[in-house]
Scaffold this motif. Structure first.
Motif, PDB file in Angstrom:
ATOM      1  N   ASP A  42       0.852  -1.191   0.000  1.00 26.80           N
ATOM      2  CA  ASP A  42       0.000   0.000   0.000  1.00 26.80           C
ATOM      3  C   ASP A  42       0.887   1.239   0.000  1.00 26.80           C
ATOM      4  O   ASP A  42       1.598   1.511   0.970  1.00 26.80           O
ATOM      5  N   ILE A  43       0.848   1.980  -1.090  1.00 25.96           N
ATOM      6  CA  ILE A  43       1.720   3.148  -1.243  1.00 25.96           C
ATOM      7  C   ILE A  43       1.349   4.238  -0.247  1.00 25.96           C
ATOM      8  O   ILE A  43       2.215   4.806   0.425  1.00 25.96           O
ATOM      9  N   LYS A  44       0.055   4.521  -0.121  1.00 20.74           N
ATOM     10  CA  LYS A  44      -0.391   5.625   0.731  1.00 20.74           C
ATOM     11  C   LYS A  44      -0.104   5.378   2.204  1.00 20.74           C
ATOM     12  O   LYS A  44       0.204   6.304   2.950  1.00 20.74           O
ATOM     13  N   ALA A  45      -0.187   4.130   2.652  1.00 17.97           N
ATOM     14  CA  ALA A  45       0.019   3.813   4.068  1.00 17.97           C
ATOM     15  C   ALA A  45       1.479   3.498   4.394  1.00 17.97           C
ATOM     16  O   ALA A  45       1.800   3.183   5.531  1.00 17.97           O
ATOM     17  N   SER A  46       2.361   3.603   3.410  1.00 19.99           N
ATOM     18  CA  SER A  46       3.757   3.227   3.636  1.00 19.99           C
ATOM     19  C   SER A  46       4.556   4.363   4.264  1.00 19.99           C
ATOM     20  O   SER A  46       4.087   5.500   4.373  1.00 19.99           O
ATOM     21  N   SER A  47       5.782   4.029   4.646  1.00 15.39           N
ATOM     22  CA  SER A  47       6.674   5.023   5.252  1.00 15.39           C
ATOM     23  C   SER A  47       7.601   5.657   4.224  1.00 15.39           C
ATOM     24  O   SER A  47       8.586   6.283   4.595  1.00 15.39           O
ATOM     25  N   LEU A  48       7.278   5.506   2.948  1.00 17.22           N
ATOM     26  CA  LEU A  48       8.086   6.125   1.897  1.00 17.22           C
ATOM     27  C   LEU A  48       7.968   7.645   1.969  1.00 17.22           C
ATOM     28  O   LEU A  48       6.930   8.169   2.387  1.00 17.22           O
ATOM     29  N   PRO A  49       8.991   8.374   1.540  1.00 17.87           N
ATOM     30  CA  PRO A  49       8.887   9.833   1.482  1.00 17.87           C
ATOM     31  C   PRO A  49       7.793  10.258   0.499  1.00 17.87           C
ATOM     32  O   PRO A  49       7.450   9.530  -0.432  1.00 17.87           O
ATOM     33  N   GLU A  50       7.230  11.439   0.719  1.00 15.60           N
ATOM     34  CA  GLU A  50       6.119  11.931  -0.111  1.00 15.60           C
ATOM     35  C   GLU A  50       6.487  11.985  -1.592  1.00 15.60           C
ATOM     36  O   GLU A  50       5.661  11.727  -2.456  1.00 15.60           O
ATOM     37  N   ARG A  51       7.731  12.333  -1.877  1.00 20.18           N
ATOM     38  CA  ARG A  51       8.177  12.421  -3.273  1.00 20.18           C
ATOM     39  C   ARG A  51       8.046  11.063  -3.952  1.00 20.18           C
ATOM     40  O   ARG A  51       7.566  10.955  -5.088  1.00 20.18           O
ATOM     41  N   TYR A  52       8.435   9.998  -3.262  1.00 16.67           N
ATOM     42  CA  TYR A  52       8.321   8.645  -3.800  1.00 16.67           C
ATOM     43  C   TYR A  52       6.854   8.272  -4.006  1.00 16.67           C
ATOM     44  O   TYR A  52       6.483   7.711  -5.032  1.00 16.67           O
ATOM     45  N   LYS A  53       6.028   8.579  -2.999  1.00 18.36           N
ATOM     46  CA  LYS A  53       4.602   8.234  -3.081  1.00 18.36           C
ATOM     47  C   LYS A  53       3.944   8.925  -4.274  1.00 18.36           C
ATOM     48  O   LYS A  53       3.201   8.298  -5.038  1.00 18.36           O
ATOM     49  N   ASN A  54       4.202  10.221  -4.430  1.00 16.76           N
ATOM     50  CA  ASN A  54       3.582  10.978  -5.522  1.00 16.76           C
ATOM     51  C   ASN A  54       4.002  10.438  -6.880  1.00 16.76           C
ATOM     52  O   ASN A  54       3.177  10.316  -7.791  1.00 16.76           O
ATOM     53  N   ARG A  55       5.286  10.122  -7.028  1.00 14.85           N
ATOM     54  CA  ARG A  55       5.767   9.609  -8.314  1.00 14.85           C
ATOM     55  C   ARG A  55       5.151   8.241  -8.615  1.00 14.85           C
ATOM     56  O   ARG A  55       4.757   7.963  -9.743  1.00 14.85           O
ATOM     57  N   LEU A  56       5.043   7.384  -7.588  1.00 19.47           N
ATOM     58  CA  LEU A  56       4.460   6.055  -7.782  1.00 19.47           C
ATOM     59  C   LEU A  56       2.977   6.151  -8.147  1.00 19.47           C
ATOM     60  O   LEU A  56       2.499   5.442  -9.033  1.00 19.47           O
ATOM     61  N   LEU A  57       2.250   7.026  -7.451  1.00 20.80           N
ATOM     62  CA  LEU A  57       0.814   7.151  -7.709  1.00 20.80           C
ATOM     63  C   LEU A  57       0.526   7.771  -9.070  1.00 20.80           C
ATOM     64  O   LEU A  57      -0.538   7.544  -9.647  1.00 20.80           O
ATOM     65  N   GLN A  92      11.187  -3.499  -5.653  1.00 17.05           N
ATOM     66  CA  GLN A  92      12.319  -2.589  -5.511  1.00 17.05           C
ATOM     67  C   GLN A  92      12.614  -1.878  -6.834  1.00 17.05           C
ATOM     68  O   GLN A  92      12.813  -0.661  -6.864  1.00 17.05           O
ATOM     69  N   GLU A  93      12.618  -2.612  -7.942  1.00 16.41           N
ATOM     70  CA  GLU A  93      12.885  -2.020  -9.259  1.00 16.41           C
ATOM     71  C   GLU A  93      11.796  -1.031  -9.656  1.00 16.41           C
ATOM     72  O   GLU A  93      12.085   0.020 -10.240  1.00 16.41           O
ATOM     73  N   LEU A  94      10.540  -1.362  -9.346  1.00 13.97           N
ATOM     74  CA  LEU A  94       9.434  -0.466  -9.680  1.00 13.97           C
ATOM     75  C   LEU A  94       9.577   0.862  -8.944  1.00 13.97           C
ATOM     76  O   LEU A  94       9.419   1.934  -9.541  1.00 13.97           O
ATOM     77  N   ILE A  95       9.899   0.804  -7.676  1.00 11.71           N
ATOM     78  CA  ILE A  95      10.042   2.031  -6.882  1.00 11.71           C
ATOM     79  C   ILE A  95      11.251   2.836  -7.355  1.00 11.71           C
ATOM     80  O   ILE A  95      11.181   4.054  -7.510  1.00 11.71           O
ATOM     81  N   LYS A  96      12.354   2.159  -7.645  1.00 14.28           N
ATOM     82  CA  LYS A  96      13.551   2.856  -8.134  1.00 14.28           C
ATOM     83  C   LYS A  96      13.288   3.531  -9.479  1.00 14.28           C
ATOM     84  O   LYS A  96      13.716   4.660  -9.717  1.00 14.28           O
ATOM     85  N   SER A  97      12.584   2.841 -10.368  1.00 16.17           N
ATOM     86  CA  SER A  97      12.334   3.408 -11.693  1.00 16.17           C
ATOM     87  C   SER A  97      11.372   4.590 -11.630  1.00 16.17           C
ATOM     88  O   SER A  97      11.442   5.497 -12.458  1.00 16.17           O
ATOM     89  N   ALA A  98      10.469   4.585 -10.653  1.00 20.22           N
ATOM     90  CA  ALA A  98       9.514   5.692 -10.526  1.00 20.22           C
ATOM     91  C   ALA A  98      10.209   6.960 -10.064  1.00 20.22           C
ATOM     92  O   ALA A  98       9.824   8.063 -10.445  1.00 20.22           O
ATOM     93  N   VAL A  99      11.235   6.812  -9.249  1.00 25.61           N
ATOM     94  CA  VAL A  99      11.905   7.976  -8.678  1.00 25.61           C
ATOM     95  C   VAL A  99      12.991   8.516  -9.604  1.00 25.61           C
ATOM     96  O   VAL A  99      13.332   9.691  -9.541  1.00 25.61           O
ATOM     97  N   ALA A 100      13.508   7.677 -10.499  1.00 26.35           N
ATOM     98  CA  ALA A 100      14.558   8.118 -11.415  1.00 26.35           C
ATOM     99  C   ALA A 100      14.021   9.216 -12.325  1.00 26.35           C
ATOM    100  O   ALA A 100      12.990   9.051 -12.981  1.00 26.35           O
ATOM    101  N   VAL A 101      14.692  10.350 -12.349  1.00 26.43           N
ATOM    102  CA  VAL A 101      14.265  11.484 -13.166  1.00 26.43           C
ATOM    103  C   VAL A 101      14.816  11.295 -14.575  1.00 26.43           C
ATOM    104  O   VAL A 101      16.030  11.145 -14.748  1.00 26.43           O
ATOM    105  N   PRO A 102      13.948  11.288 -15.585  1.00 28.47           N
ATOM    106  CA  PRO A 102      14.440  11.090 -16.948  1.00 28.47           C
ATOM    107  C   PRO A 102      15.243  12.305 -17.424  1.00 28.47           C
ATOM    108  O   PRO A 102      14.985  13.436 -16.998  1.00 28.47           O
ATOM    109  N   LYS A 103      16.220  12.056 -18.293  1.00 30.06           N
ATOM    110  CA  LYS A 103      17.034  13.137 -18.832  1.00 30.06           C
ATOM    111  C   LYS A 103      16.176  14.054 -19.691  1.00 30.06           C
ATOM    112  O   LYS A 103      15.273  13.603 -20.400  1.00 30.06           O
ATOM    113  N   LYS A 104      16.484  15.345 -19.641  1.00 35.08           N
ATOM    114  CA  LYS A 104      15.774  16.296 -20.471  1.00 35.08           C
ATOM    115  C   LYS A 104      16.287  16.171 -21.899  1.00 35.08           C
ATOM    116  O   LYS A 104      17.488  16.122 -22.138  1.00 35.08           O
ATOM    117  N   ARG A 105      15.370  16.099 -22.840  1.00 39.84           N
ATOM    118  CA  ARG A 105      15.747  15.934 -24.240  1.00 39.84           C
ATOM    119  C   ARG A 105      15.914  17.294 -24.889  1.00 39.84           C
ATOM    120  O   ARG A 105      15.068  18.170 -24.760  1.00 39.84           O
TER     121      ARG A 105
END
Length: 137
Positions: A42-57, A92-105
């Protein structure tokens, strides 16, 4: 604990893991042994930082439900332990990929020489086609 980065980790009690029977063809153990793993987080009930939660949602991933729960099913292996590790690794991979900021093109333009080559080849091709036409006197 599931380590996401140097500073972020998920506690074991935030992840619900249940063993279920695997789908598909199987051998003698298919109806007896629960080797597949259902992982719920559960993303909303987790102890992840807000930035992680917002990106995942904000992700449009089929594994994330409308309520903000990540559901992962692992059933590749015949071993329950291996499937459990696989499910945790996918989370773990899903959470890491959500937080990774894509390069600006940045917009790129073709070079002058490549533009000239393209136009020269078009002209040459047109001349070849013109030579195929009937000769008019």
């Amino acid at each position: 604990m599931l380590q996401i980065s140097n500073t972020v980790s998920i506690l074991e009690n935030e992840i619900q893991i249940s063993a279920v029977r695997s789908q598909g063809a199987g051998g003698q153990n298919v109806n007896k042994v629960a080797t597949a793993i259902h992982l719920r987080f559960d993303i909303k009930a987790s102890s992840l930082p807000e930035r992680y939660k917002n990106r995942l949602l904000s992700l449009s991933d089929h594994r994330i439900t409308q309520e903000g729960v990540i559901i992962i099913k692992a059933q590749e292996s015949r071993s329950q332990l291996e499937n459990r590790q696989e499910a945790l690794m996918r989370l773990q991979e899903l959470i890491k990929s959500a937080v990774a900021v894509p390069k600006k093109r940045f917009k790129s333009k073709p070079t002058r020489s490549s533009q000239r080559k393209r136009l020269d080849s078009k002209t040459k091709r047109g001349q070849i086609k013109a030579m195929r036409r009937k000769v008019m006197d």
